[in-house]
Design a protein around this motif. Structure first.
Motif, PDB file in Angstrom:
ATOM      1  N   SER A  44       8.305   8.462  11.440  1.00  0.00           N
ATOM      2  CA  SER A  44       7.211   9.119  10.737  1.00  0.00           C
ATOM      3  C   SER A  44       6.935   8.354   9.442  1.00  0.00           C
ATOM      4  CB  SER A  44       7.586  10.570  10.410  1.00  0.00           C
ATOM      5  OG  SER A  44       8.611  10.599   9.428  1.00  0.00           O
ATOM      6  N   GLU A  45       5.789   8.594   8.876  1.00  0.00           N
ATOM      7  CA  GLU A  45       5.432   7.918   7.621  1.00  0.00           C
ATOM      8  C   GLU A  45       6.431   8.270   6.521  1.00  0.00           C
ATOM      9  OE1 GLU A  45       3.210   5.499   7.144  1.00  0.00           O
ATOM     10  OE2 GLU A  45       2.954   5.639   9.305  1.00  0.00           O
ATOM     11  N   GLU A  46       6.885   9.502   6.500  1.00  0.00           N
ATOM     12  CA  GLU A  46       7.867   9.927   5.490  1.00  0.00           C
ATOM     13  C   GLU A  46       9.183   9.176   5.675  1.00  0.00           C
ATOM     14  OE1 GLU A  46      10.244  13.905   3.960  1.00  0.00           O
ATOM     15  OE2 GLU A  46       8.565  14.129   5.343  1.00  0.00           O
ATOM     16  N   ALA A  47       9.614   9.021   6.932  1.00  0.00           N
ATOM     17  CA  ALA A  47      10.856   8.297   7.200  1.00  0.00           C
ATOM     18  C   ALA A  47      10.713   6.829   6.811  1.00  0.00           C
ATOM     19  CB  ALA A  47      11.237   8.420   8.676  1.00  0.00           C
ATOM     20  N   LYS A  48       9.555   6.234   7.092  1.00  0.00           N
ATOM     21  CA  LYS A  48       9.314   4.837   6.698  1.00  0.00           C
ATOM     22  C   LYS A  48       9.377   4.678   5.187  1.00  0.00           C
ATOM     23  CE  LYS A  48       6.372   3.714  10.644  1.00  0.00           C
ATOM     24  NZ  LYS A  48       5.001   3.382  11.055  1.00  0.00           N
ATOM     25  N   ARG A  49       8.770   5.631   4.471  1.00  0.00           N
ATOM     26  CA  ARG A  49       8.780   5.587   3.006  1.00  0.00           C
ATOM     27  C   ARG A  49      10.209   5.705   2.478  1.00  0.00           C
ATOM     28  NH1 ARG A  49       8.960   9.565  -0.033  1.00  0.00           N
ATOM     29  NH2 ARG A  49       8.119  11.098   1.399  1.00  0.00           N
ATOM     30  N   GLU A  50      10.973   6.621   3.078  1.00  0.00           N
ATOM     31  CA  GLU A  50      12.352   6.827   2.638  1.00  0.00           C
ATOM     32  C   GLU A  50      13.204   5.577   2.898  1.00  0.00           C
ATOM     33  OE1 GLU A  50      16.139   9.748   3.597  1.00  0.00           O
ATOM     34  OE2 GLU A  50      14.151  10.306   4.312  1.00  0.00           O
ATOM     35  N   LEU A  51      13.022   4.947   4.056  1.00  0.00           N
ATOM     36  CA  LEU A  51      13.769   3.720   4.356  1.00  0.00           C
ATOM     37  C   LEU A  51      13.393   2.594   3.399  1.00  0.00           C
ATOM     38  CD1 LEU A  51      13.697   3.785   8.257  1.00  0.00           C
ATOM     39  CD2 LEU A  51      15.709   4.011   6.788  1.00  0.00           C
ATOM     40  N   ALA A  52      12.110   2.480   3.084  1.00  0.00           N
ATOM     41  CA  ALA A  52      11.665   1.450   2.141  1.00  0.00           C
ATOM     42  C   ALA A  52      12.280   1.694   0.768  1.00  0.00           C
ATOM     43  CB  ALA A  52      10.145   1.432   2.062  1.00  0.00           C
TER      44      ALA A  52
END
Length: 72
Positions: free
Chosen positions: A4-12
């Motif tokens: 999800s976009e939220e997961a991508k943001r958190e990983l970044a």
């Protein structure tokens, strides 16, 4: 696998964390191969067997692999 976009943001965000990188270096430094530096496979198997008995691990029944042609 799709994130999800939220997961991508958190990983970044995590990828920019110096403390997480340092923690991962510490974890990697503590990792070892039990068969390296004179490790004995029989001792390792004995340890794992006794540990599984200690935690009451029930082994799964053996299932043969169905594939005939496997390419790695």
């Amino acid at each position: 696998m799709s994130f999800s976009e939220e997961a991508k943001r958190e990983l970044a965000e995590l990828s920019r964390s110096d403390s997480l990188r340092q923690d991962m270096r510490i974890v990697a430094a503590g990792r070892h191969n039990p068969f390296k530096l004179g490790g004995n496979a029989e001792e390792y198997i004995e340890f794992v067997t006794q540990y599984n008995e200690f935690i009451n691990h029930v082994p799964k029944p053996f299932k043969p692999i169905a594939d005939r042609t496997m390419v790695l």
